[in-house]
Design a protein around this motif. Structure first.
Motif, PDB file in Angstrom:
ATOM      1  N   ILE A 248      20.702 -34.051 -47.636  1.00 27.39           N
ATOM      2  CA  ILE A 248      19.378 -34.106 -46.993  1.00 27.39           C
ATOM      3  C   ILE A 248      18.897 -32.693 -46.674  1.00 27.39           C
ATOM      4  O   ILE A 248      17.727 -32.365 -46.874  1.00 27.39           O
ATOM      5  CB  ILE A 248      19.409 -34.991 -45.722  1.00 27.39           C
ATOM      6  N   GLY A 249      19.820 -31.857 -46.170  1.00 26.37           N
ATOM      7  CA  GLY A 249      19.454 -30.470 -45.878  1.00 26.37           C
ATOM      8  C   GLY A 249      18.992 -29.725 -47.115  1.00 26.37           C
ATOM      9  O   GLY A 249      18.008 -28.974 -47.074  1.00 26.37           O
ATOM     10  N   LEU A 250      19.681 -29.930 -48.243  1.00 30.91           N
ATOM     11  CA  LEU A 250      19.299 -29.255 -49.487  1.00 30.91           C
ATOM     12  C   LEU A 250      17.968 -29.774 -50.024  1.00 30.91           C
ATOM     13  O   LEU A 250      17.150 -29.004 -50.515  1.00 30.91           O
ATOM     14  CB  LEU A 250      20.399 -29.422 -50.537  1.00 30.91           C
TER      15      LEU A 250
ATOM     16  N   ALA B  31      15.187 -28.711 -47.454  1.00 30.65           N
ATOM     17  CA  ALA B  31      15.206 -27.284 -47.105  1.00 30.65           C
ATOM     18  C   ALA B  31      15.304 -27.091 -45.595  1.00 30.65           C
ATOM     19  O   ALA B  31      14.699 -26.191 -45.024  1.00 30.65           O
ATOM     20  CB  ALA B  31      13.990 -26.553 -47.686  1.00 30.65           C
ATOM     21  N   ASN B  32      16.086 -27.949 -44.949  1.00 34.48           N
ATOM     22  CA  ASN B  32      16.269 -27.883 -43.501  1.00 34.48           C
ATOM     23  C   ASN B  32      17.708 -27.454 -43.207  1.00 34.48           C
ATOM     24  O   ASN B  32      18.642 -28.239 -43.336  1.00 34.48           O
ATOM     25  CB  ASN B  32      15.966 -29.254 -42.880  1.00 34.48           C
ATOM     26  N   VAL B  33      17.877 -26.213 -42.804  1.00 32.63           N
ATOM     27  CA  VAL B  33      19.191 -25.635 -42.537  1.00 32.63           C
ATOM     28  C   VAL B  33      19.908 -26.370 -41.400  1.00 32.63           C
ATOM     29  O   VAL B  33      21.139 -26.416 -41.363  1.00 32.63           O
ATOM     30  CB  VAL B  33      19.057 -24.129 -42.205  1.00 32.63           C
ATOM     31  N   TRP B  34      19.134 -26.966 -40.493  1.00 32.82           N
ATOM     32  CA  TRP B  34      19.754 -27.669 -39.366  1.00 32.82           C
ATOM     33  C   TRP B  34      20.662 -28.805 -39.841  1.00 32.82           C
ATOM     34  O   TRP B  34      21.680 -29.095 -39.212  1.00 32.82           O
ATOM     35  CB  TRP B  34      18.684 -28.203 -38.406  1.00 32.82           C
ATOM     36  N   PHE B  35      20.314 -29.461 -40.941  1.00 30.43           N
ATOM     37  CA  PHE B  35      21.166 -30.531 -41.465  1.00 30.43           C
ATOM     38  C   PHE B  35      22.527 -29.982 -41.894  1.00 30.43           C
ATOM     39  O   PHE B  35      23.543 -30.650 -41.725  1.00 30.43           O
ATOM     40  CB  PHE B  35      20.496 -31.251 -42.641  1.00 30.43           C
ATOM     41  N   LEU B  36      22.540 -28.790 -42.456  1.00 27.40           N
ATOM     42  CA  LEU B  36      23.792 -28.193 -42.901  1.00 27.40           C
ATOM     43  C   LEU B  36      24.689 -27.875 -41.704  1.00 27.40           C
ATOM     44  O   LEU B  36      25.880 -28.196 -41.702  1.00 27.40           O
ATOM     45  CB  LEU B  36      23.514 -26.938 -43.726  1.00 27.40           C
ATOM     46  N   ALA B  37      24.103 -27.269 -40.680  1.00 29.95           N
ATOM     47  CA  ALA B  37      24.878 -26.917 -39.487  1.00 29.95           C
ATOM     48  C   ALA B  37      25.372 -28.165 -38.757  1.00 29.95           C
ATOM     49  O   ALA B  37      26.542 -28.250 -38.361  1.00 29.95           O
ATOM     50  CB  ALA B  37      24.017 -26.059 -38.552  1.00 29.95           C
ATOM     51  N   LEU B  38      24.493 -29.128 -38.594  1.00 29.49           N
ATOM     52  CA  LEU B  38      24.875 -30.330 -37.852  1.00 29.49           C
ATOM     53  C   LEU B  38      25.813 -31.225 -38.649  1.00 29.49           C
ATOM     54  O   LEU B  38      26.566 -32.002 -38.053  1.00 29.49           O
ATOM     55  CB  LEU B  38      23.643 -31.076 -37.363  1.00 29.49           C
ATOM     56  N   ALA B  39      25.812 -31.117 -39.968  1.00 33.23           N
ATOM     57  CA  ALA B  39      26.800 -31.855 -40.771  1.00 33.23           C
ATOM     58  C   ALA B  39      28.203 -31.378 -40.410  1.00 33.23           C
ATOM     59  O   ALA B  39      29.135 -32.190 -40.262  1.00 33.23           O
ATOM     60  CB  ALA B  39      26.543 -31.655 -42.263  1.00 33.23           C
ATOM     61  N   LEU B  40      28.367 -30.079 -40.264  1.00 37.43           N
ATOM     62  CA  LEU B  40      29.676 -29.525 -39.897  1.00 37.43           C
ATOM     63  C   LEU B  40      30.078 -29.938 -38.482  1.00 37.43           C
ATOM     64  O   LEU B  40      31.236 -30.282 -38.229  1.00 37.43           O
ATOM     65  CB  LEU B  40      29.656 -27.998 -40.028  1.00 37.43           C
ATOM     66  N   ILE B  41      29.124 -29.924 -37.572  1.00 41.05           N
ATOM     67  CA  ILE B  41      29.414 -30.331 -36.188  1.00 41.05           C
ATOM     68  C   ILE B  41      29.778 -31.817 -36.141  1.00 41.05           C
ATOM     69  O   ILE B  41      30.734 -32.217 -35.468  1.00 41.05           O
ATOM     70  CB  ILE B  41      28.212 -30.010 -35.268  1.00 41.05           C
ATOM     71  N   ALA B  42      29.042 -32.650 -36.869  1.00 38.47           N
ATOM     72  CA  ALA B  42      29.340 -34.086 -36.901  1.00 38.47           C
ATOM     73  C   ALA B  42      30.707 -34.343 -37.519  1.00 38.47           C
ATOM     74  O   ALA B  42      31.464 -35.201 -37.047  1.00 38.47           O
ATOM     75  CB  ALA B  42      28.249 -34.842 -37.675  1.00 38.47           C
ATOM     76  N   ALA B  43      31.048 -33.595 -38.571  1.00 37.70           N
ATOM     77  CA  ALA B  43      32.366 -33.755 -39.202  1.00 37.70           C
ATOM     78  C   ALA B  43      33.477 -33.366 -38.232  1.00 37.70           C
ATOM     79  O   ALA B  43      34.499 -34.066 -38.124  1.00 37.70           O
ATOM     80  CB  ALA B  43      32.445 -32.911 -40.476  1.00 37.70           C
ATOM     81  N   PHE B  44      33.295 -32.276 -37.511  1.00 34.37           N
ATOM     82  CA  PHE B  44      34.295 -31.839 -36.527  1.00 34.37           C
ATOM     83  C   PHE B  44      34.452 -32.882 -35.421  1.00 34.37           C
ATOM     84  O   PHE B  44      35.569 -33.264 -35.057  1.00 34.37           O
ATOM     85  CB  PHE B  44      33.900 -30.481 -35.936  1.00 34.37           C
ATOM     86  N   ALA B  45      33.335 -33.374 -34.901  1.00 35.84           N
ATOM     87  CA  ALA B  45      33.388 -34.388 -33.841  1.00 35.84           C
ATOM     88  C   ALA B  45      34.022 -35.679 -34.356  1.00 35.84           C
ATOM     89  O   ALA B  45      34.800 -36.327 -33.646  1.00 35.84           O
ATOM     90  CB  ALA B  45      31.980 -34.655 -33.296  1.00 35.84           C
TER      91      ALA B  45
END
Length: 158
Positions: A107-109, A112-126
């Motif tokens: 979705i981020g790609l 073109a929303n960088v927030w999806f990329l960052a929050l994907a990593l945070i969601a994966a960690f959580a």
């Protein structure tokens, strides 16, 4: 002594975490848009996003069909009836969580929303802390050596 019929968690964390991450990423993208890569690389990333969506569909389908054939639950807040090691589970122990993360990246790609990329990593960690670790303890208690052997052969994510 561990109750083998106990659920790994009382709360189905992954769907909640990923849905919250998607909402937050969309809102942040609207309120605080971050710069994105320009053409022609942005066009390639857009296409890669759609390829990732196709991969997500394939992973979801394989995981769901495999769980259905094994007659075990998909719900992360229910005890597993059977250890599933085939289909998508043969290359990642958590194909649905992996697909959720990949979907957010896609979705981020695409948007073109960088927030999806960052929050994907945070969601994966959580997800790893709140769901995967308790699920692994549950599976090890329930299936013992069979699960330990499986976890040595197949990576947690990919």
């Amino acid at each position: 002594m561990t109750d083998l019929n106990a659920a790994p968690s009382r709360v189905p964390w992954p769907p909640i975490l990923y849905l919250a991450a998607i909402v937050v990423a969309a809102v942040l993208g609207l309120l605080y848009p971050l710069p994105w890569i320009t053409e022609p690389l942005s066009d390639l990333l857009f296409a890669a996003g759609w390829l990732a969506v196709a991969g997500v569909v394939a992973i979801y389908y394989s995981a769901m069909q495999t769980l259905k054939r094994a007659k075990t639950t998909i719900r992360p807040d229910r005890p597993s009836e059977h250890l599933v090691t085939s289909g998508a589970f043969s290359f990642t122990r958590n194909p649905i969580y992996f697909a959720n993360t990949l979907l957010m990246i896609a979705i981020g790609l695409i948007t073109a929303n960088v927030w999806f990329l960052a929050l994907a990593l945070i969601a994966a960690f959580a997800t790893q802390k709140l769901a995967i670790v308790p699920e692994e303890k549950h599976l090890q208690a329930r299936f013992g050596k069979k699960y330990i052997d499986y976890s040595k052969k197949v990576r947690r994510w990919i």
